[in-house]
Motif scaffolding. Sequence first.
Motif, PDB file in Angstrom:
ATOM      1  N   ASN A   1      14.344   5.674  -6.891  1.00 17.01           N
ATOM      2  CA  ASN A   1      15.602   6.412  -6.978  1.00 17.01           C
ATOM      3  C   ASN A   1      16.766   5.600  -6.409  1.00 17.01           C
ATOM      4  O   ASN A   1      17.862   5.556  -6.991  1.00 17.01           O
ATOM      5  CB  ASN A   1      15.484   7.744  -6.234  1.00 17.01           C
ATOM      6  N   LEU A   2      16.545   4.924  -5.278  1.00 14.71           N
ATOM      7  CA  LEU A   2      17.597   4.110  -4.698  1.00 14.71           C
ATOM      8  C   LEU A   2      17.891   2.883  -5.556  1.00 14.71           C
ATOM      9  O   LEU A   2      19.044   2.443  -5.638  1.00 14.71           O
ATOM     10  CB  LEU A   2      17.220   3.688  -3.277  1.00 14.71           C
TER      11      LEU A   2
ATOM     12  N   GLU B   1       5.399   8.646  -1.719  1.00 18.07           N
ATOM     13  CA  GLU B   1       6.736   9.169  -1.492  1.00 18.07           C
ATOM     14  C   GLU B   1       7.739   8.034  -1.266  1.00 18.07           C
ATOM     15  O   GLU B   1       8.864   8.074  -1.779  1.00 18.07           O
ATOM     16  CB  GLU B   1       6.733  10.128  -0.293  1.00 18.07           C
TER      17      GLU B   1
ATOM     18  N   THR C   1      12.261  -3.781   0.717  1.00 20.09           N
ATOM     19  CA  THR C   1      11.428  -2.587   0.579  1.00 20.09           C
ATOM     20  C   THR C   1       9.956  -2.949   0.368  1.00 20.09           C
ATOM     21  O   THR C   1       9.069  -2.215   0.807  1.00 20.09           O
ATOM     22  CB  THR C   1      11.915  -1.697  -0.573  1.00 20.09           C
TER      23      THR C   1
ATOM     24  N   TYR D   1      20.496  10.949   3.403  1.00 18.22           N
ATOM     25  CA  TYR D   1      19.373  10.338   2.684  1.00 18.22           C
ATOM     26  C   TYR D   1      18.176  11.282   2.614  1.00 18.22           C
ATOM     27  O   TYR D   1      17.414  11.250   1.635  1.00 18.22           O
ATOM     28  CB  TYR D   1      18.991   9.004   3.318  1.00 18.22           C
ATOM     29  N   CYS D   2      17.997  12.118   3.622  1.00 15.55           N
ATOM     30  CA  CYS D   2      16.940  13.130   3.554  1.00 15.55           C
ATOM     31  C   CYS D   2      17.196  14.099   2.404  1.00 15.55           C
ATOM     32  O   CYS D   2      16.295  14.419   1.616  1.00 15.55           O
ATOM     33  CB  CYS D   2      16.854  13.906   4.870  1.00 15.55           C
TER      34      CYS D   2
ATOM     35  N   ARG E   1       8.523   6.531  -4.628  1.00 14.29           N
ATOM     36  CA  ARG E   1       9.410   7.399  -5.407  1.00 14.29           C
ATOM     37  C   ARG E   1      10.852   7.247  -4.952  1.00 14.29           C
ATOM     38  O   ARG E   1      11.776   7.123  -5.768  1.00 14.29           O
ATOM     39  CB  ARG E   1       8.962   8.857  -5.260  1.00 14.29           C
ATOM     40  N   GLN E   2      11.060   7.218  -3.643  1.00 14.29           N
ATOM     41  CA  GLN E   2      12.410   7.059  -3.120  1.00 14.29           C
ATOM     42  C   GLN E   2      12.972   5.672  -3.427  1.00 14.29           C
ATOM     43  O   GLN E   2      14.174   5.525  -3.705  1.00 14.29           O
ATOM     44  CB  GLN E   2      12.413   7.311  -1.615  1.00 14.29           C
ATOM     45  N   THR E   3      12.116   4.653  -3.384  1.00 10.17           N
ATOM     46  CA  THR E   3      12.560   3.295  -3.711  1.00 10.17           C
ATOM     47  C   THR E   3      13.086   3.230  -5.139  1.00 10.17           C
ATOM     48  O   THR E   3      14.130   2.622  -5.406  1.00 10.17           O
ATOM     49  CB  THR E   3      11.409   2.293  -3.522  1.00 10.17           C
TER      50      THR E   3
ATOM     51  N   ALA F   1      16.721  12.385  -0.973  1.00 11.64           N
ATOM     52  CA  ALA F   1      15.309  12.206  -1.324  1.00 11.64           C
ATOM     53  C   ALA F   1      14.644  13.525  -1.667  1.00 11.64           C
ATOM     54  O   ALA F   1      13.842  13.602  -2.608  1.00 11.64           O
ATOM     55  CB  ALA F   1      14.569  11.531  -0.164  1.00 11.64           C
ATOM     56  N   ILE F   2      14.978  14.567  -0.910  1.00 13.32           N
ATOM     57  CA  ILE F   2      14.300  15.857  -1.074  1.00 13.32           C
ATOM     58  C   ILE F   2      15.352  16.966  -1.022  1.00 13.32           C
ATOM     59  O   ILE F   2      15.540  17.625   0.004  1.00 13.32           O
ATOM     60  CB  ILE F   2      13.232  16.055   0.021  1.00 13.32           C
TER      61      ILE F   2
ATOM     62  N   VAL G   1      11.443   8.790   4.959  1.00 16.64           N
ATOM     63  CA  VAL G   1      12.727   8.775   4.257  1.00 16.64           C
ATOM     64  C   VAL G   1      13.296   7.364   4.355  1.00 16.64           C
ATOM     65  O   VAL G   1      13.407   6.796   5.441  1.00 16.64           O
ATOM     66  CB  VAL G   1      13.733   9.785   4.846  1.00 16.64           C
TER      67      VAL G   1
END
Length: 215
Positions: free
Chosen positions: A15-16, A8, A36, A148-149, A11-13, A152-153, A60
């Motif tokens: 996207n950012l 997870e 990161t 950011y939550c 995945r967020q990394t 991410a989701i 997150v």
Amino acid sequence: MFDDPIAEFDRQTLNLTRLITSHVLNCDLEKFQRQTKALRSKIEAIAISSTDPTGNIPVVLVVKQRLFPFRDLMREIVAKKRNGYVEMTPRMPEDFIDTGSLNIPGGDVYALLDVDTGKDILNVSPCDSVQLIEKKGRTVLTMREGMYCALAIPEILTDANRFNSIQMPGSRIEGDLRVPSIWFSKGAPRLGWCWWGNIHTWLATASVKSRIAID
């Protein structure tokens, strides 16, 4: 995706990274990648030794900026094929200040570990929720962290079986009873506010177990 906090995080990394390269986030990409990478190793060590989380989001990733792009970032929050928007009249997002009691990490990047959107405290006002959250050794989210939550989701705004829309009393205006909140309104994600003493069946105060950053 929530069975593996490292997957997870990755995945967020990604996207950012996309938001940095498209200039939605004003960050140095190489520095972000170094940070990161180091943060990932730290989270990996914690994940191996941690007990079962109590929240419904394991991790997150948060990027700090002095001039935060509230409206640009809300447009990147997409739910049911609609981009998010800001409507906080008569206030603006910049009016809300993070409370000093939360001990937000220094540096440019940090992570929230074990986030809970608050399904067990639906129908409880933010005023009363804060006390319940603190008794569990948890802290409330800031407005930026809540954004950011949702970034991410975004399912937290639409999937009532697993999540719920969130309030973030970690950011306030002195002497004002408004609490920044994110929910699905008029067919799209909205950053707005609700009253400190009001209750809702679909909106609850979100919390986090811990925040970590690289040394």
